[in-house]
Design a protein around this motif. Structure first.
Motif, PDB file in Angstrom:
ATOM      1  N   TYR A   1     -10.620   0.410  -0.607  1.00  0.00           N
ATOM      2  CA  TYR A   1      -9.610  -0.486   0.203  1.00  0.00           C
ATOM      3  C   TYR A   1      -9.692   0.209   1.570  1.00  0.00           C
ATOM      4  O   TYR A   1      -9.913  -0.990   2.487  1.00  0.00           O
ATOM      5  CB  TYR A   1      -8.292  -0.440  -0.451  1.00  0.00           C
ATOM      6  CG  TYR A   1      -7.345  -1.449   0.308  1.00  0.00           C
ATOM      7  CD1 TYR A   1      -7.661  -2.761   0.317  1.00  0.00           C
ATOM      8  CD2 TYR A   1      -6.493  -0.722   1.380  1.00  0.00           C
ATOM      9  CE1 TYR A   1      -6.640  -3.603   1.126  1.00  0.00           C
ATOM     10  CE2 TYR A   1      -5.712  -1.494   1.965  1.00  0.00           C
ATOM     11  CZ  TYR A   1      -5.674  -2.831   1.988  1.00  0.00           C
ATOM     12  OH  TYR A   1      -4.857  -3.777   3.020  1.00  0.00           O
TER      13      TYR A   1
ATOM     14  N   TYR B   1     -10.699  -2.152   4.838  1.00  0.00           N
ATOM     15  CA  TYR B   1      -9.680  -2.949   5.811  1.00  0.00           C
ATOM     16  C   TYR B   1     -10.188  -2.371   7.070  1.00  0.00           C
ATOM     17  O   TYR B   1     -10.153  -3.220   7.940  1.00  0.00           O
ATOM     18  CB  TYR B   1      -8.357  -2.253   5.341  1.00  0.00           C
ATOM     19  CG  TYR B   1      -7.307  -2.800   6.308  1.00  0.00           C
ATOM     20  CD1 TYR B   1      -6.854  -3.944   6.430  1.00  0.00           C
ATOM     21  CD2 TYR B   1      -6.909  -1.768   7.273  1.00  0.00           C
ATOM     22  CE1 TYR B   1      -5.817  -4.345   7.215  1.00  0.00           C
ATOM     23  CE2 TYR B   1      -5.944  -2.065   8.094  1.00  0.00           C
ATOM     24  CZ  TYR B   1      -5.587  -3.555   8.225  1.00  0.00           C
ATOM     25  OH  TYR B   1      -4.559  -3.816   8.986  1.00  0.00           O
TER      26      TYR B   1
ATOM     27  N   ASN C   1      -8.257  -7.294   7.932  1.00  0.00           N
ATOM     28  CA  ASN C   1      -7.208  -8.195   7.189  1.00  0.00           C
ATOM     29  C   ASN C   1      -7.089  -7.612   5.822  1.00  0.00           C
ATOM     30  O   ASN C   1      -8.157  -7.366   5.100  1.00  0.00           O
ATOM     31  CB  ASN C   1      -8.064  -9.567   7.391  1.00  0.00           C
ATOM     32  CG  ASN C   1      -7.077 -10.552   6.391  1.00  0.00           C
ATOM     33  OD1 ASN C   1      -7.105 -10.733   5.336  1.00  0.00           O
ATOM     34  ND2 ASN C   1      -6.347 -11.262   7.252  1.00  0.00           N
ATOM     35  N   ALA C   2      -5.770  -7.419   5.518  1.00  0.00           N
ATOM     36  CA  ALA C   2      -5.467  -6.792   4.263  1.00  0.00           C
ATOM     37  C   ALA C   2      -5.781  -7.624   3.028  1.00  0.00           C
ATOM     38  O   ALA C   2      -6.386  -7.322   2.104  1.00  0.00           O
ATOM     39  CB  ALA C   2      -3.862  -6.438   4.138  1.00  0.00           C
ATOM     40  N   GLU C   3      -5.572  -9.053   3.263  1.00  0.00           N
ATOM     41  CA  GLU C   3      -5.969  -9.802   2.078  1.00  0.00           C
ATOM     42  C   GLU C   3      -7.524  -9.817   1.690  1.00  0.00           C
ATOM     43  O   GLU C   3      -8.011  -9.941   0.514  1.00  0.00           O
ATOM     44  CB  GLU C   3      -5.490 -11.363   2.355  1.00  0.00           C
ATOM     45  CG  GLU C   3      -3.896 -11.484   2.067  1.00  0.00           C
ATOM     46  CD  GLU C   3      -3.188 -10.920   0.761  1.00  0.00           C
ATOM     47  OE1 GLU C   3      -3.934 -11.371  -0.302  1.00  0.00           O
ATOM     48  OE2 GLU C   3      -2.290 -10.375   0.874  1.00  0.00           O
ATOM     49  N   ASP C   4      -8.272 -10.107   2.869  1.00  0.00           N
ATOM     50  CA  ASP C   4      -9.713  -9.920   2.699  1.00  0.00           C
ATOM     51  C   ASP C   4     -10.217  -8.567   2.202  1.00  0.00           C
ATOM     52  O   ASP C   4     -11.156  -8.707   1.407  1.00  0.00           O
ATOM     53  CB  ASP C   4     -10.393 -10.416   4.078  1.00  0.00           C
ATOM     54  CG  ASP C   4     -10.274 -11.883   4.598  1.00  0.00           C
ATOM     55  OD1 ASP C   4      -9.785 -12.431   3.722  1.00  0.00           O
ATOM     56  OD2 ASP C   4     -10.488 -11.845   5.780  1.00  0.00           O
TER      57      ASP C   4
ATOM     58  N   LYS D   1      -8.427  -6.780   0.039  1.00  0.00           N
ATOM     59  CA  LYS D   1      -8.108  -6.705  -1.246  1.00  0.00           C
ATOM     60  C   LYS D   1      -9.287  -7.513  -1.826  1.00  0.00           C
ATOM     61  O   LYS D   1     -10.019  -7.023  -2.950  1.00  0.00           O
ATOM     62  CB  LYS D   1      -6.966  -7.418  -1.608  1.00  0.00           C
ATOM     63  CG  LYS D   1      -5.989  -6.445  -1.083  1.00  0.00           C
ATOM     64  CD  LYS D   1      -4.515  -7.336  -1.377  1.00  0.00           C
ATOM     65  CE  LYS D   1      -3.113  -6.478  -0.992  1.00  0.00           C
ATOM     66  NZ  LYS D   1      -2.178  -7.126  -1.252  1.00  0.00           N
ATOM     67  N   ASP D   2      -9.796  -8.632  -1.529  1.00  0.00           N
ATOM     68  CA  ASP D   2     -10.894  -9.672  -2.072  1.00  0.00           C
ATOM     69  C   ASP D   2     -12.013  -8.862  -2.031  1.00  0.00           C
ATOM     70  O   ASP D   2     -12.796  -8.859  -3.211  1.00  0.00           O
ATOM     71  CB  ASP D   2     -11.073 -10.887  -1.387  1.00  0.00           C
ATOM     72  CG  ASP D   2      -9.717 -11.730  -1.659  1.00  0.00           C
ATOM     73  OD1 ASP D   2      -9.148 -11.370  -2.616  1.00  0.00           O
ATOM     74  OD2 ASP D   2      -9.473 -12.726  -0.677  1.00  0.00           O
TER      75      ASP D   2
ATOM     76  N   GLN E   1     -12.144  -5.806  -4.752  1.00  0.00           N
ATOM     77  CA  GLN E   1     -12.513  -6.371  -6.127  1.00  0.00           C
ATOM     78  C   GLN E   1     -14.070  -6.554  -6.417  1.00  0.00           C
ATOM     79  O   GLN E   1     -14.488  -6.327  -7.404  1.00  0.00           O
ATOM     80  CB  GLN E   1     -11.672  -7.514  -6.517  1.00  0.00           C
ATOM     81  CG  GLN E   1     -10.031  -7.083  -6.347  1.00  0.00           C
ATOM     82  CD  GLN E   1      -9.244  -8.536  -6.609  1.00  0.00           C
ATOM     83  OE1 GLN E   1      -9.859  -9.726  -6.676  1.00  0.00           O
ATOM     84  NE2 GLN E   1      -8.052  -8.187  -6.430  1.00  0.00           N
TER      85      GLN E   1
ATOM     86  N   ASN F   1     -10.123 -11.901  12.930  1.00  0.00           N
ATOM     87  CA  ASN F   1      -9.628 -10.439  12.497  1.00  0.00           C
ATOM     88  C   ASN F   1     -10.466  -9.510  12.481  1.00  0.00           C
ATOM     89  O   ASN F   1     -11.327  -9.193  11.836  1.00  0.00           O
ATOM     90  CB  ASN F   1      -9.386 -10.846  11.229  1.00  0.00           C
ATOM     91  CG  ASN F   1      -8.118 -11.872  10.757  1.00  0.00           C
ATOM     92  OD1 ASN F   1      -7.111 -11.816  11.410  1.00  0.00           O
ATOM     93  ND2 ASN F   1      -8.337 -12.689  10.075  1.00  0.00           N
TER      94      ASN F   1
END
Length: 205
Positions: free
Chosen positions: A46, A50, A55-58, A60-61, A64, A107
């Motif tokens: 992660y 990052y 970007n935090a949400e990107d 995370k995706d 995964q 971002n």
């Protein structure tokens, strides 16, 4: 046996399975071992995602997706090489593909305090705040290719030497050095053009 005596007796240390052994256990069909591997590597994966994407949400995706690809390609791992090197290559490939396919590059990476000084420079009258550094890096790094940005981050933020980056990306060390040189040159030109006070700080490093 009394509690005091038990506490005085030597205990057998818990030996953590190394990555290669863990991968072999997964290959033998132990699904729990894969969960252990994911827990062990989540923070590292992660963090790198990052730093590259910003970007935090990107991130995370992408993390995964990395672990999904890890599960699908684990049979391809060669234990003759360090597992983290193989994993870093997977992370950077997924992140680079993401950046190439992303229409907006608003971002950028939350980086890099090495680019400019972050303390007040009394003589030059420049006070660089962290958010300002992020905004400036966001702007000037937009001229870099995804691979240039990734190599710059791995070298400057992850403290990886060019030889290790070359192994991760599957290229020559000279290629990595060229990307680093061109990235610094391009960003310095942008700083000089758009933020001359920051370019002056760059030269003073």
């Amino acid at each position: 046996m009394s509690r005091e005596l038990r506490l005085m007796m030597p205990t057998t240390p818990v030996v953590e399975t190394d990555d290669r052994q863990l991968v072999q256990t997964i290959r033998e069909g132990d699904a729990d071992a894969f969960e252990t591997l994911v827990r062990r590597k989540t923070t590292k994966v992660y963090a790198l995602c990052y730093r590259i994407i910003g970007n935090a949400e990107d991130a995370k995706d992408i993390s995964q997706l990395v672990f999904l690809k890890l599960w699908e390609n684990l049979e391809k791992y060669d234990p003759a090489y360090a597992f983290d090197t193989w994993l870093y290559r997977m992370v950077t490939n997924v992140a680079i593909d993401f950046m190439r396919n992303k229409q907006s590059r608003d971002n950028a990476v939350n980086s890099t305090l090495r680019l400019v000084k972050t303390e007040a420079d009394a003589e030059q009258g420049v006070v660089v705040q962290r958010k300002e550094v992020e905004n400036v890096f966001n702007d000037v790094s937009s001229v870099l290719s995804p691979k240039q940005k990734t190599i710059f981050i791995m070298n400057q933020m992850e403290d990886l030497p060019s030889a290790e980056i070359a192994k991760i990306l599957g290229c020559r060390e000279s290629t990595v050095r060229n990307h680093l040189f061109n990235a610094r040159k391009a960003m310095q030109a942008q700083l000089q053009k758009r933020y001359p006070e920051y370019a002056q700080l760059w030269r003073s490093r």
